[in-house]
Design an enzyme around this catalytic site. Sequence first.
Site, PDB file in Angstrom:
ATOM      1  N   LYS A  78       0.822  -1.217   0.000  1.00  0.00           N
ATOM      2  CA  LYS A  78       0.000   0.000   0.000  1.00  0.00           C
ATOM      3  C   LYS A  78       0.858   1.270   0.000  1.00  0.00           C
ATOM      4  CE  LYS A  78      -0.732   0.539   5.006  1.00  0.00           C
ATOM      5  NZ  LYS A  78      -1.760   0.659   6.077  1.00  0.00           N
ATOM      6  N   ASP A  79       2.154   1.144   0.368  1.00  0.00           N
ATOM      7  CA  ASP A  79       3.051   2.302   0.367  1.00  0.00           C
ATOM      8  C   ASP A  79       3.734   2.512  -0.973  1.00  0.00           C
ATOM      9  OD1 ASP A  79       2.552   2.729   3.086  1.00  0.00           O
ATOM     10  OD2 ASP A  79       4.225   1.456   3.707  1.00  0.00           O
ATOM     11  N   ARG A 126      -7.881   8.518   4.381  1.00  0.00           N
ATOM     12  CA  ARG A 126      -8.859   7.557   3.852  1.00  0.00           C
ATOM     13  C   ARG A 126      -9.750   7.027   4.962  1.00  0.00           C
ATOM     14  NH1 ARG A 126      -9.034   2.335   4.509  1.00  0.00           N
ATOM     15  NH2 ARG A 126      -6.928   2.319   5.357  1.00  0.00           N
ATOM     16  N   ARG A 127      -9.130   6.591   6.053  1.00  0.00           N
ATOM     17  CA  ARG A 127      -9.912   6.087   7.186  1.00  0.00           C
ATOM     18  C   ARG A 127     -10.770   7.194   7.787  1.00  0.00           C
ATOM     19  NH1 ARG A 127      -4.640   2.953   9.316  1.00  0.00           N
ATOM     20  NH2 ARG A 127      -5.006   0.925   8.325  1.00  0.00           N
ATOM     21  N   ARG A 145       0.585   9.610  14.286  1.00  0.00           N
ATOM     22  CA  ARG A 145       1.592   8.850  13.557  1.00  0.00           C
ATOM     23  C   ARG A 145       2.270   7.929  14.556  1.00  0.00           C
ATOM     24  NH1 ARG A 145       4.620  10.759   9.357  1.00  0.00           N
ATOM     25  NH2 ARG A 145       5.581   8.696   9.462  1.00  0.00           N
ATOM     26  N   ARG A 151       0.709   3.541  18.889  1.00  0.00           N
ATOM     27  CA  ARG A 151      -0.702   3.877  18.720  1.00  0.00           C
ATOM     28  C   ARG A 151      -1.581   3.175  19.754  1.00  0.00           C
ATOM     29  NH1 ARG A 151      -1.743   4.900  12.285  1.00  0.00           N
ATOM     30  NH2 ARG A 151       0.336   5.652  11.792  1.00  0.00           N
ATOM     31  N   CYS A 238      -0.775   7.810  -2.528  1.00  0.00           N
ATOM     32  CA  CYS A 238      -1.005   6.803  -1.499  1.00  0.00           C
ATOM     33  C   CYS A 238      -1.721   7.349  -0.267  1.00  0.00           C
ATOM     34  CB  CYS A 238       0.332   6.188  -1.065  1.00  0.00           C
ATOM     35  SG  CYS A 238       1.222   5.350  -2.392  1.00  0.00           S
TER      36      CYS A 238
END
Length: 308
Positions: A78-79, A126-127, A145, A151, A238
């Site tokens: 995805k990156d 996106r989320r 981040r 997280r 991305c």
Amino acid sequence: MTHLRIGTRRSTLAVVQTRIIATALERAGHTCELVEVTTEGDRNRSSLAKIGGQGVFVGALRDALLEERVDVAVHSLKDLPTGSVAGLTLAAVPPREDPRDVLVARDGLTFAALPEGARVGTGSSRRLAQLRQLGKDDLEFIEIRGNVDTRIAKVRDGELDAVVLAHAGLTRLGRQGEITETFGPTELVPAPGQGALAIECRTADEGVVRALAGLEDPRTRAAVTAERAVLAGIGAGCSAPMGAFADTIGGADGNDLSLHAVVATVDGSTSVRLSTSGPLGEAEELGRQLATALLAEGASRLIEERVT
């Protein structure tokens, strides 16, 4: 037998992912050496939108390949930017881990059960865009981040009530037991390529290309090809608030793909969602066609609104 220097980011998850690939190659008779590389995304802790998003986690690894400091690079797919790099080839896409997004919340809470004013962390536009469309207008979304440990620690320490992460990362780290809810892939559409790994090497290294070929999973390759064709077709990077998810129709023996995509404004006020399906062998064209349909429905305007 080939000795392979495999480049990886320094994060715990990246190293775990790279060791999975190294183990598979060692089982095939090769010897492997992990080489840690620091990328721009690791050095710069600003939001991905501010530092560009596109390629910030892969540029240094690609440089290491081109400079022959490593023979193989392992990326989270995805990156990976959709554009190719001269001299490099995407030699293998191994079987995909679960591509869905998940919630890790205090007290085992689901998203719907989060109380008014709950603080939910995510570093993904996106989320964020899609979470704001799930009917919970009373939540506070916080941009974060950091690695998985950082997280989740924010939830454990009470700084946040919940965070949204990728199922694949938690699974690879053996922490799937901390998931309190898994979002459906058409409810919270994943990033193109989420859950998949990209194994890259120099095109001219024919022996390495052959060594990596055994890692390839054709169905995963078809799915992510379709997803990335949507991303490329709408001209988004991305870090854009868009998702695309493809899956085989009819299970492991199916010969067709279903493809679902969404483009949204970050505030969640407007989105375009479309789906299509078609043969596995036409994955890239399927993605291009869906991108064209998204643009016809106004997706380009939503992307421009984000840029401005």
